[in-house]
Motif scaffolding. Structure first.
Motif, PDB file in Angstrom:
ATOM      1  N   LYS A  15     -10.977  -8.026   7.607  1.00 49.13           N
ATOM      2  CA  LYS A  15      -9.860  -8.917   7.916  1.00 49.13           C
ATOM      3  C   LYS A  15     -10.338 -10.348   7.731  1.00 49.13           C
ATOM      4  O   LYS A  15     -11.492 -10.683   8.010  1.00 49.13           O
ATOM      5  CB  LYS A  15      -9.325  -8.677   9.321  1.00 49.13           C
ATOM      6  N   MET A  16      -9.430 -11.187   7.245  1.00 47.91           N
ATOM      7  CA  MET A  16      -9.761 -12.582   6.990  1.00 47.91           C
ATOM      8  C   MET A  16      -9.402 -13.427   8.207  1.00 47.91           C
ATOM      9  O   MET A  16      -8.278 -13.353   8.708  1.00 47.91           O
ATOM     10  CB  MET A  16      -9.033 -13.102   5.749  1.00 47.91           C
ATOM     11  N   ILE A  17     -10.363 -14.193   8.664  1.00 49.99           N
ATOM     12  CA  ILE A  17     -10.158 -15.050   9.840  1.00 49.99           C
ATOM     13  C   ILE A  17     -10.697 -16.441   9.532  1.00 49.99           C
ATOM     14  O   ILE A  17     -11.274 -16.692   8.475  1.00 49.99           O
ATOM     15  CB  ILE A  17     -10.863 -14.467  11.084  1.00 49.99           C
ATOM     16  N   PHE A  18     -10.527 -17.370  10.479  1.00 45.73           N
ATOM     17  CA  PHE A  18     -11.161 -18.679  10.385  1.00 45.73           C
ATOM     18  C   PHE A  18     -12.558 -18.548  10.969  1.00 45.73           C
ATOM     19  O   PHE A  18     -12.718 -18.255  12.152  1.00 45.73           O
ATOM     20  CB  PHE A  18     -10.345 -19.733  11.133  1.00 45.73           C
ATOM     21  N   THR A  19     -13.554 -18.739  10.139  1.00 49.60           N
ATOM     22  CA  THR A  19     -14.924 -18.468  10.585  1.00 49.60           C
ATOM     23  C   THR A  19     -15.711 -19.722  10.934  1.00 49.60           C
ATOM     24  O   THR A  19     -16.666 -19.674  11.680  1.00 49.60           O
ATOM     25  CB  THR A  19     -15.698 -17.712   9.498  1.00 49.60           C
ATOM     26  N   ASP A  20     -15.325 -20.871  10.381  1.00 48.97           N
ATOM     27  CA  ASP A  20     -16.105 -22.078  10.631  1.00 48.97           C
ATOM     28  C   ASP A  20     -15.309 -23.271  10.112  1.00 48.97           C
ATOM     29  O   ASP A  20     -14.289 -23.129   9.468  1.00 48.97           O
ATOM     30  CB  ASP A  20     -17.454 -21.996   9.906  1.00 48.97           C
ATOM     31  N   ASP A  63     -15.910  -7.515   8.877  1.00 52.33           N
ATOM     32  CA  ASP A  63     -15.607  -6.084   8.875  1.00 52.33           C
ATOM     33  C   ASP A  63     -14.723  -5.735  10.065  1.00 52.33           C
ATOM     34  O   ASP A  63     -14.917  -6.243  11.175  1.00 52.33           O
ATOM     35  CB  ASP A  63     -16.899  -5.266   8.942  1.00 52.33           C
ATOM     36  N   THR A  64     -13.755  -4.881   9.816  1.00 59.03           N
ATOM     37  CA  THR A  64     -12.927  -4.398  10.917  1.00 59.03           C
ATOM     38  C   THR A  64     -13.677  -3.289  11.667  1.00 59.03           C
ATOM     39  O   THR A  64     -14.561  -2.636  11.116  1.00 59.03           O
ATOM     40  CB  THR A  64     -11.591  -3.847  10.395  1.00 59.03           C
ATOM     41  N   THR A  65     -13.296  -3.094  12.907  1.00 59.75           N
ATOM     42  CA  THR A  65     -13.926  -2.046  13.711  1.00 59.75           C
ATOM     43  C   THR A  65     -13.371  -0.683  13.297  1.00 59.75           C
ATOM     44  O   THR A  65     -12.331  -0.581  12.634  1.00 59.75           O
ATOM     45  CB  THR A  65     -13.646  -2.256  15.202  1.00 59.75           C
ATOM     46  N   GLU A  66     -14.056   0.355  13.695  1.00 60.05           N
ATOM     47  CA  GLU A  66     -13.599   1.712  13.398  1.00 60.05           C
ATOM     48  C   GLU A  66     -12.223   1.957  14.010  1.00 60.05           C
ATOM     49  O   GLU A  66     -11.352   2.573  13.386  1.00 60.05           O
ATOM     50  CB  GLU A  66     -14.613   2.720  13.940  1.00 60.05           C
ATOM     51  N   ALA A  67     -12.017   1.456  15.220  1.00 59.56           N
ATOM     52  CA  ALA A  67     -10.721   1.625  15.886  1.00 59.56           C
ATOM     53  C   ALA A  67      -9.610   0.914  15.117  1.00 59.56           C
ATOM     54  O   ALA A  67      -8.481   1.430  14.990  1.00 59.56           O
ATOM     55  CB  ALA A  67     -10.788   1.108  17.319  1.00 59.56           C
ATOM     56  N   GLU A  68      -9.890  -0.288  14.590  1.00 59.83           N
ATOM     57  CA  GLU A  68      -8.884  -1.034  13.821  1.00 59.83           C
ATOM     58  C   GLU A  68      -8.537  -0.296  12.533  1.00 59.83           C
ATOM     59  O   GLU A  68      -7.379  -0.295  12.096  1.00 59.83           O
ATOM     60  CB  GLU A  68      -9.404  -2.440  13.519  1.00 59.83           C
ATOM     61  N   GLN A  69      -9.515   0.334  11.919  1.00 65.91           N
ATOM     62  CA  GLN A  69      -9.267   1.066  10.677  1.00 65.91           C
ATOM     63  C   GLN A  69      -8.463   2.340  10.926  1.00 65.91           C
ATOM     64  O   GLN A  69      -7.698   2.781  10.079  1.00 65.91           O
ATOM     65  CB  GLN A  69     -10.594   1.418   9.997  1.00 65.91           C
ATOM     66  N   GLN A  70      -8.643   2.917  12.104  1.00 69.29           N
ATOM     67  CA  GLN A  70      -8.019   4.209  12.401  1.00 69.29           C
ATOM     68  C   GLN A  70      -6.602   4.086  12.943  1.00 69.29           C
ATOM     69  O   GLN A  70      -5.938   5.099  13.134  1.00 69.29           O
ATOM     70  CB  GLN A  70      -8.888   4.971  13.408  1.00 69.29           C
ATOM     71  N   HIS A  71      -6.144   2.871  13.199  1.00 70.81           N
ATOM     72  CA  HIS A  71      -4.798   2.672  13.719  1.00 70.81           C
ATOM     73  C   HIS A  71      -4.021   1.707  12.824  1.00 70.81           C
ATOM     74  O   HIS A  71      -4.606   0.890  12.108  1.00 70.81           O
ATOM     75  CB  HIS A  71      -4.849   2.132  15.153  1.00 70.81           C
ATOM     76  N   PHE A  72      -2.713   1.818  12.878  1.00 75.64           N
ATOM     77  CA  PHE A  72      -1.870   0.931  12.080  1.00 75.64           C
ATOM     78  C   PHE A  72      -1.967  -0.496  12.610  1.00 75.64           C
ATOM     79  O   PHE A  72      -2.106  -0.717  13.819  1.00 75.64           O
ATOM     80  CB  PHE A  72      -0.428   1.421  12.093  1.00 75.64           C
ATOM     81  N   SER A  73      -1.883  -1.442  11.697  1.00 79.44           N
ATOM     82  CA  SER A  73      -2.075  -2.853  12.049  1.00 79.44           C
ATOM     83  C   SER A  73      -0.865  -3.455  12.754  1.00 79.44           C
ATOM     84  O   SER A  73      -0.982  -4.510  13.382  1.00 79.44           O
ATOM     85  CB  SER A  73      -2.402  -3.658  10.792  1.00 79.44           C
ATOM     86  N   ILE A  74       0.284  -2.821  12.638  1.00 77.64           N
ATOM     87  CA  ILE A  74       1.479  -3.266  13.366  1.00 77.64           C
ATOM     88  C   ILE A  74       2.167  -2.044  13.962  1.00 77.64           C
ATOM     89  O   ILE A  74       1.943  -0.917  13.529  1.00 77.64           O
ATOM     90  CB  ILE A  74       2.472  -4.062  12.481  1.00 77.64           C
TER      91      ILE A  74
END
Length: 808
Positions: A263-268, A284-295
């Motif tokens: 996922k793209m975020i503001f990093t600096d 990198d997204t977490t395993e939980a984020e990958q395993q569930h729908f984003s919305i």
């Protein structure tokens, strides 16, 4: 001080594109016209075309730009890179007039008064030729996000002006016949939607691959939306059916869980020339984020509501149906979803005429890679793997471009490719958007295409087999079937279609059929669910490995039962949507015991039979203790299709019902599970495929609303031939006079009892003479495989003409 440098969104609309650019005009249009309808649009203002021209005038930049670009050959990559760099340096050196600076900063101050001092900004380019029906300009110019100081804002504005002369933007203008010097670069300055800690995506008010207009197609991912556009991740996707949504049904039609690896975020925050510019990056997204729908499903409904309102507004404004391409963002701070872009869809909406083109592979070979199909075409050529923009000059026209992902810089070579294959991306990424505009078949998100395909290898890229695209070894031959649908007259005998694969539904929706005569749920269970229904109800009877496998395939859902019900209901609903509101006859499961046993977790629940073809199948299973709980799940899914999803065009059908008492028991079981014949207009048909169905058709007519003749099983049981046996295959012939007599008796019996008669077996698809026989005996409907629909319609038209002439 000029007052024409700045316009608030509430002051501009679609009539102001020449002054504020396409993006500003569209945002202003939505802000003015749709916020009262509940569509959230962040407020902001446009920095106009006059401001752009003033900057270049004040710095005497025009002669220098002409010197840099006059005589440019955009197809010469090196020349384009050299001259483009000169043009960008010229604009970058321009100083902003003080009165323009004052106006930009002053309007930012007013935005703070509306949203609070901590509001940050999105600064986005908006070209005056942008978002026209012919050219989207998607990704051609720059965007700067989370800007939160006066100096950073002014710097981001100047950088947007510079991006009017990126190599990709210059070439795009050339391709679309725009004068480089007459496309002015306006700029959007608007409240930043904090999707970096929320979610974002794109959506279309039609299916992008097939042009099917009855759905909203949504892509979604965590974080900023650039990953979806660039194709660096595999997003989640959702469909919503517009006609049932507008009737008040609020359900997802179809969904697909994407990998969403990053996922793209503001990093600096970087300091560039002593000016703070927010830096974005992927984590990198977490395993939980990958395993569930984003919305959530509720979010999907909000987005569908937005999309329909946007499409309706623009269609009304233009006086014709106007499919839309939209961007949205969900703010992680306030939880609201905002529309941040809307433009005309530029591919399907430009197609004219009523000519149906269907691509057919003549043969198949080894599948080298799979991914999401873009379009419905087929292309072939030699592989050229390119993973760096510096190597684009190596590409030869007619080759298949294979790469990790593409950006707008790649467009000069993309248009010369026979096909495109990428490792990453979804169906709304850059590679997909451009391939669609160019009419080039593409397969995106293969994971490993660029790793396993090697330069010079001959391949065929097929997007003609549904949503999954296949890369085949070798140059395979294919043909294109073209049919002018406007010249196909209606037939008295209804011509319907057999369809099992939901992924093919939208691509076949334009066929001129009278509905779906047979939708087989076995395909959905086998391909998408993969597990035995009883295994989901009784995990305690499974081994640890099987339980883990079921947990993995159902991880995005509440539990395995929820996974089964939603996946089956959405698969069936997708097929029903393709012909809505025409009828869609859905057969309840008709696996044989050996086929059920091959499903995940199936063996503990299935008997071992020597001849499953005439064993524990069809109606016999539905109330039997060994399968009753599995059938209850099927019923729950079908009830959801009709009552919650709104597809009251679905007719249910019972297969292999041997006896009257068995039919009565099945109907009682269905009623107990919420599917009572007659409730909410529910019709229940029965397959007429056993001689007893024909012999006792008057009695079966008292139980069921119609009959669908299964010519395969009826032939098997009339002739006493096991249709699975290779040894006696020569005796299996639907054209046998005895079989034809059984069919005629069935049609006559249905008519006598004023019940529907149809046929959904393979016979009429394989043999035109059977179709001719069926028309002559007056069957109500013939259901065929998709590839034989058009030629059968033409044949039936001629037959009915002959019959009418003979009657005179």
């Amino acid at each position: 001080m000029s007052n024409t440098y700045i316009r608030w969104f509430e002051e501009v609309g679609m009539d102001d594109v020449s002054e504020v650019g396409g993006k500003n005009a569209s945002l202003g249009e939505m802000y003015q016209q749709l916020t009262a309808q509940g569509v959230r649009v962040p407020n902001g203002f446009a920095v106009t075309a006059e401001a752009y021209r003033t900057v270049l005038d004040a710095n005497n930049a025009w002669p220098l730009l002409h010197e840099a670009l006059d005589g440019l050959n955009p197809d010469n990559v090196k020349d384009l890179q050299t001259r483009g760099a000169k043009a960008r340096a010229i604009v970058a050196a321009c100083k902003l007039p003080q009165d323009l600076q004052n106006q930009i900063v002053g309007h930012y101050t007013q935005l703070k008064e509306q949203y609070g001092d901590d509001v940050s900004l999105a600064v986005r380019s908006s070209a005056t030729a942008e978002d026209s029906p012919e050219a989207s300009f998607a990704g051609q110019n720059d965007t700067y996000l989370n800007i939160s100081s006066d100096q950073a804002l002014l710097d981001a504005y100047r950088r947007c002006l510079v991006s009017n002369f990126t190599d990709r933007s210059i070439h795009y203008k050339f391709d679309n016949h725009f004068d480089y010097f007459k496309v002015d670069l306006c700029v959007v300055i608007m409240k930043m939607v904090r999707s970096d800690i929320g979610a974002s995506g794109v959506m279309f008010s039609l299916d992008t691959e097939t042009g099917f207009k009855d759905v909203v197609f949504i892509n979604s991912a965590l974080g900023l939306g650039e990953n979806i556009v660039q194709g660096t991740i595999d997003p989640d996707s959702f469909y919503v059916h517009k006609p049932t949504f507008e009737k008040g049904f609020r359900t997802v039609l179809k969904r697909r869980l994407g990998k969403k690896e990053q996922k793209m975020i503001f990093t600096d925050t970087l300091n560039t020339d002593s000016i703070a510019v927010e830096y974005t990056g992927n984590i990198d997204t977490t395993e939980a984020e990958q395993q569930h729908f984003s919305i959530t499903d509720e979010d999907v409904m909000v987005l569908a509501d937005y999309a329909i309102k946007v499409e309706n507004h623009y269609s009304k404004q233009q006086g014709q149906h106007k499919p839309m391409d939209m961007e949205w963002a969900k703010d992680g701070l306030d939880g609201h979803i905002y529309m941040v872009q809307a433009r005309p869809e530029t591919v399907e909406s430009q197609k004219s005429g009523n000519v149906l083109k269907i691509y057919h592979l003549n043969s198949r070979s080894t599948v080298l890679a799979k991914g999401q199909a873009v379009g419905t075409r087929i292309g072939a050529g030699k592989v050229r793997v390119i993973n760096d923009v510096k190597n684009l000059a190596e590409f030869q026209p007619g080759e298949v471009l294979v790469t990790e992902t593409t950006t707008p810089d790649w467009e000069p070579v993309m248009k010369t490719a026979s096909a495109i294959v990428t490792n990453h991306g979804g169906r709304t990424c850059h590679a997909a958007i451009v391939s669609r505009e160019l009419g080039i078949p593409a397969i995106v998100g293969t994971d490993n295409g660029a790793d396993i395909l090697t330069n010079g290898t001959e391949i065929t890229v097929s997007c003609a087999e549904g949503e999954i695209g296949n890369v085949y070894e070798g140059l395979l031959k294919f043909n294109i079937e073209e049919t002018d649908l406007s010249h196909l007259p209606a037939t008295k005998t209804k011509i319907m279609m057999n369809l099992a694969n939901p992924d093919q539904a939208f691509g076949l929706a334009s066929l001129p059929v009278d509905g779906i005569g047979l939708a087989r749920m076995e395909f959905i269970i086998n391909e998408y669910i993969k597990a035995h229904p009883m295994a989901l109800v009784h995990p305690e009877k499974l081994d640890d490995q099987t339980r883990l496998s079921i947990a993995n395939i159902s991880m995005a859902f509440t539990d395995p039962v929820d996974f089964f019900v939603k996946t089956l209901s959405e698969g069936v609903a997708t097929i029903a949507a393709a012909v809505y509101p025409k009828p869609c006859v859905v057969r309840m499961s008709d696996f044989k015991s050996n086929e059920y046993a091959s499903l995940l977790g199936g063996k503990p629940f299935e008997p071992i039979e020597s001849n499953p073809m005439i064993g524990f199948r069809g109606a016999a299973r539905y109330s039997h203790p060994a399968y009753a709980e599995g059938f209850a799940l099927e019923c729950k899914a079908m009830k959801r299709v009709r009552d919650e999803m709104g597809f009251d065009n679905v007719i249910l059908m019972i297969p292999f019902c041997r006896r009257i008492s068995e039919g009565e028991k099945v109907l009682m079981t269905m009623a107990k599970n919420g599917l009572k014949r007659g409730d909410n207009g529910l019709q229940i048909y029965v397959m007429c495929e056993i001689p007893n169905n024909v012999i006792l058709i008057d009695e079966f007519s008292k139980l069921f609303d119609g009959f669908s003749i299964g010519s395969n099983d009826l032939t098997q049981l009339t002739l006493g031939v096991d249709r699975d046996s290779e040894i006696v295959a020569f005796d299996f012939d639907e054209r046998d006079e005895g079989v034809k007599q059984m069919i005629k008796l069935a049609v006559d019996g249905a008519r006598r009892n004023q019940k529907h008669s149809g046929i959904c077996g393979q016979g009429p698809s394989d043999y035109p003479e059977i179709a001719e026989f069926l028309v002559k005996i007056g069957i109500d409907s013939i259901s065929l495989t998709a590839d034989t629909v058009l030629k059968t319609i033409k044949h039936v038209v001629e037959l009915e003409k002959q019959i009418k002439a003979n009657q005179k």
